[in-house]
Design a protein around this motif. Sequence first.
Motif, short mmCIF file in Angstrom:
data_model
loop_
_atom_site.label_atom_id
_atom_site.label_comp_id
_atom_site.label_asym_id
_atom_site.label_seq_id
_atom_site.Cartn_x
_atom_site.Cartn_y
_atom_site.Cartn_z
N THR A 114 -6.99 -2.02 4.68
CA THR A 114 -5.56 -2.20 4.44
C THR A 114 -5.36 -3.33 3.44
O THR A 114 -6.17 -4.27 3.37
CB THR A 114 -4.79 -2.51 5.73
OG1 THR A 114 -5.34 -3.70 6.32
CG2 THR A 114 -4.91 -1.36 6.72
N THR B 212 -2.30 -5.96 1.65
CA THR B 212 -0.96 -6.54 1.74
C THR B 212 -0.73 -7.47 0.57
O THR B 212 -1.60 -8.30 0.27
CB THR B 212 -0.82 -7.33 3.05
OG1 THR B 212 -1.22 -6.53 4.15
CG2 THR B 212 0.61 -7.76 3.26
N PRO B 213 0.40 -7.42 -0.14
CA PRO B 213 1.48 -6.43 0.00
C PRO B 213 1.16 -5.15 -0.76
O PRO B 213 0.14 -5.06 -1.39
CB PRO B 213 2.67 -7.16 -0.64
CG PRO B 213 2.03 -7.96 -1.74
CD PRO B 213 0.70 -8.42 -1.19
N LYS B 214 2.03 -4.19 -0.72
CA LYS B 214 1.88 -2.95 -1.49
C LYS B 214 2.40 -3.11 -2.90
O LYS B 214 1.88 -2.52 -3.85
CB LYS B 214 2.60 -1.80 -0.80
CG LYS B 214 1.95 -1.33 0.49
CD LYS B 214 2.66 -0.14 1.07
CE LYS B 214 1.88 0.49 2.22
NZ LYS B 214 1.50 -0.46 3.27
N THR C 271 -2.57 -2.52 -4.33
CA THR C 271 -1.40 -3.38 -4.50
C THR C 271 -0.99 -3.31 -5.96
O THR C 271 -1.80 -3.57 -6.85
CB THR C 271 -1.71 -4.85 -4.15
OG1 THR C 271 -2.00 -4.96 -2.76
CG2 THR C 271 -0.53 -5.75 -4.50
#
Lengths: 112, 112
Positions: free
Chosen positions: A5, A7-9, A107
């Motif tokens: 994952t 963060t952020p996108k 990102t």
Amino acid sequence: NAGVTQTPKFRVLKTGQSMTLLCAQDMNHEYMYWYRQDPGMGLRLIHYSVGEGTTAKGEVPDGYNVSRLKKQNFLLGLESAAPSQTSVYFCASRVVRSVEQFFGPGTRLTVL
Amino acid sequence: EDQVTQSPEALRLQEGESSSLNCSYTVSGLRGLFWYRQDPGKGPEFLFTLYSAGEEKEKERLKATLTKKESFLHITAPKPEDSATYLCAVQDGRSSGYALNFGKGTSLLVTP
């Protein structure tokens, strides 16, 4: 099991601002990588890590710093953002015994 | 000098029209050649790894082959859902941290 994952996108910065991109993986992978992807160019390696507490430079490291304080996290920092750092940043990870790299969703960073 | 060159840059096919994507490489001590699929706004998704000339791998409508200088990704009777960018990457003896060296990709569009 979320995989990799990021963060952020999305993020928009002004020139000179700083920020940190976070990559997290829950697969207990030893190796982690940061790539950038620009139009008309292939993915290029920025920095990588072969284990907790270790980092090394890749092909295009200038203007970036990284840290791997925990095995599951790999942080990419921009101390003073420049328009040339506008790009899509991908994190990837792999386990030692396998060649397959698992990528995060990316990102998208814009520096004005 | 590019180590990995993909052609064509873009390819448009009609549903059911088979074709091939090419990836030529110039590296010493190839450790592996990789094919990834990337959908818009997402990270690359692993498809295949090939290690030695003559090796072939298949997955649904996709078949990857490898020679000493190039790899082909054959797409048999493609469907619209096969539309994506296909990335080729190599890992050689100089790869930092076993990172991948990517080509620029082939953008495939399959129309109904």
